[in-house]
Design a protein around this motif. Structure first.
Motif, PDB file in Angstrom:
ATOM      1  N   VAL A  29       0.900  -0.974   0.061  1.00 17.20           N
ATOM      2  CA  VAL A  29      -0.009  -0.049  -0.090  1.00 17.20           C
ATOM      3  C   VAL A  29       0.877   1.165   0.014  1.00 17.20           C
ATOM      4  O   VAL A  29       1.946   1.234   0.705  1.00 17.20           O
ATOM      5  N   HIS A  31       1.718   5.538  -0.164  1.00 14.09           N
ATOM      6  CA  HIS A  31       1.214   7.033  -0.041  1.00 14.09           C
ATOM      7  C   HIS A  31       1.081   7.616  -1.407  1.00 14.09           C
ATOM      8  O   HIS A  31       1.749   7.051  -2.384  1.00 14.09           O
ATOM      9  N   HIS A  72       5.576   3.968   1.504  1.00 12.63           N
ATOM     10  CA  HIS A  72       4.892   2.706   1.163  1.00 12.63           C
ATOM     11  C   HIS A  72       5.027   1.788   2.228  1.00 12.63           C
ATOM     12  O   HIS A  72       6.229   1.698   3.183  1.00 12.63           O
ATOM     13  N   LYS A  93      -5.996   0.570   5.722  1.00  9.37           N
ATOM     14  CA  LYS A  93      -5.577   1.870   5.364  1.00  9.37           C
ATOM     15  C   LYS A  93      -6.336   2.964   6.477  1.00  9.37           C
ATOM     16  O   LYS A  93      -5.912   3.779   6.856  1.00  9.37           O
ATOM     17  N   ARG A  94      -7.764   2.718   6.434  1.00 12.16           N
ATOM     18  CA  ARG A  94      -8.628   3.467   7.352  1.00 12.16           C
ATOM     19  C   ARG A  94      -7.927   3.444   9.064  1.00 12.16           C
ATOM     20  O   ARG A  94      -8.007   4.409   9.634  1.00 12.16           O
ATOM     21  N   GLY A  97      -4.946   5.421   9.217  1.00 11.06           N
ATOM     22  CA  GLY A  97      -5.370   6.885   9.222  1.00 11.06           C
ATOM     23  C   GLY A  97      -5.922   7.593  10.207  1.00 11.06           C
ATOM     24  O   GLY A  97      -5.878   8.739  10.304  1.00 11.06           O
ATOM     25  N   THR A 102      -3.478   9.894   6.424  1.00 13.86           N
ATOM     26  CA  THR A 102      -2.452   9.619   5.228  1.00 13.86           C
ATOM     27  C   THR A 102      -3.286   9.945   4.091  1.00 13.86           C
ATOM     28  O   THR A 102      -4.422   9.557   3.869  1.00 13.86           O
ATOM     29  N   TRP A 104      -3.517   8.380   0.877  1.00 12.71           N
ATOM     30  CA  TRP A 104      -3.093   6.904   0.328  1.00 12.71           C
ATOM     31  C   TRP A 104      -3.544   6.970  -0.973  1.00 12.71           C
ATOM     32  O   TRP A 104      -4.442   7.657  -1.586  1.00 12.71           O
ATOM     33  N   ALA A 108      -4.568  -0.865  -4.036  1.00 14.28           N
ATOM     34  CA  ALA A 108      -3.335  -1.406  -3.383  1.00 14.28           C
ATOM     35  C   ALA A 108      -2.822  -2.680  -4.247  1.00 14.28           C
ATOM     36  O   ALA A 108      -3.727  -3.065  -5.140  1.00 14.28           O
TER      37      ALA A 108
END
Length: 155
Positions: A29, A31, A72, A93-94, A97, A102, A104, A108
């Motif tokens: 994943v 940025h 990343h 990711k959440r 965050g 972030t 994102w 992914a």
């Protein structure tokens, strides 16, 4: 005729039903801004590990490895059939965050690891990432990496 690279296909991240859920996945994943120093610090690493453990506690995945680069993250995880890959990565990711806002990159990358030999190759590739980028002299010098043992099936 040259390929038009401007067209980006949607990647569904769907696992065929015949793929065993114990087959690990190599995930990445990113940025949205490349070359930004976002994940390679103690507070970011704490958020990454907390999110990794949170998903494991909820039964969404079994982590085997996680490594943070500046822009990343790489991981090796096992995601059960009861969890969809795309939603699990979105939750990851959440979760990060909440503690670490972030920007994102969309989606992914995930790749099924098909053998133990390939698992070892990908693990070595991930560990060498900070060395190749010039952030560490040796893999063991990079502080933003965690590994978990692969549990054997009991049935």
């Amino acid at each position: 005729m040259p390929m038009d690279f401007r067209i980006r296909e949607y990647l569904p991240h769907q696992r065929p039903p015949w793929v065993h859920e114990r087959d690990p996945l190599f995930i990445t994943v990113c940025h949205r801004q490349r070359k930004v120093r976002h994940f390679d610090n103690t507070s970011a690493w704490s958020a990454i590990i907390a999110s990794t453990r949170h998903l494991a506690e909820r039964g969404k995945w079994t982590p085997l490895m996680m490594l943070a680069m500046p822009d990343h993250l790489h991981g090796i995880v096992m995601i059960p059939h009861s969890s969809r890959i795309q939603q699990t990565l979105g939750s990851f990711k959440r979760d990060i965050g909440y503690a670490l806002p972030t920007d994102w990159q969309r989606d992914a990358f995930d790749h099924r690891i098909r053998s133990y030999e390939q698992f070892l190759e990908i693990k070595a590739y991930i560990r060498l990432n900070p060395v190749r980028a010039g952030f560490a002299g040796r893999p063991e010098d990079w502080p933003y990496v965690a590994e978990w043992p692969m549990r054997q099936e009991t049935d």
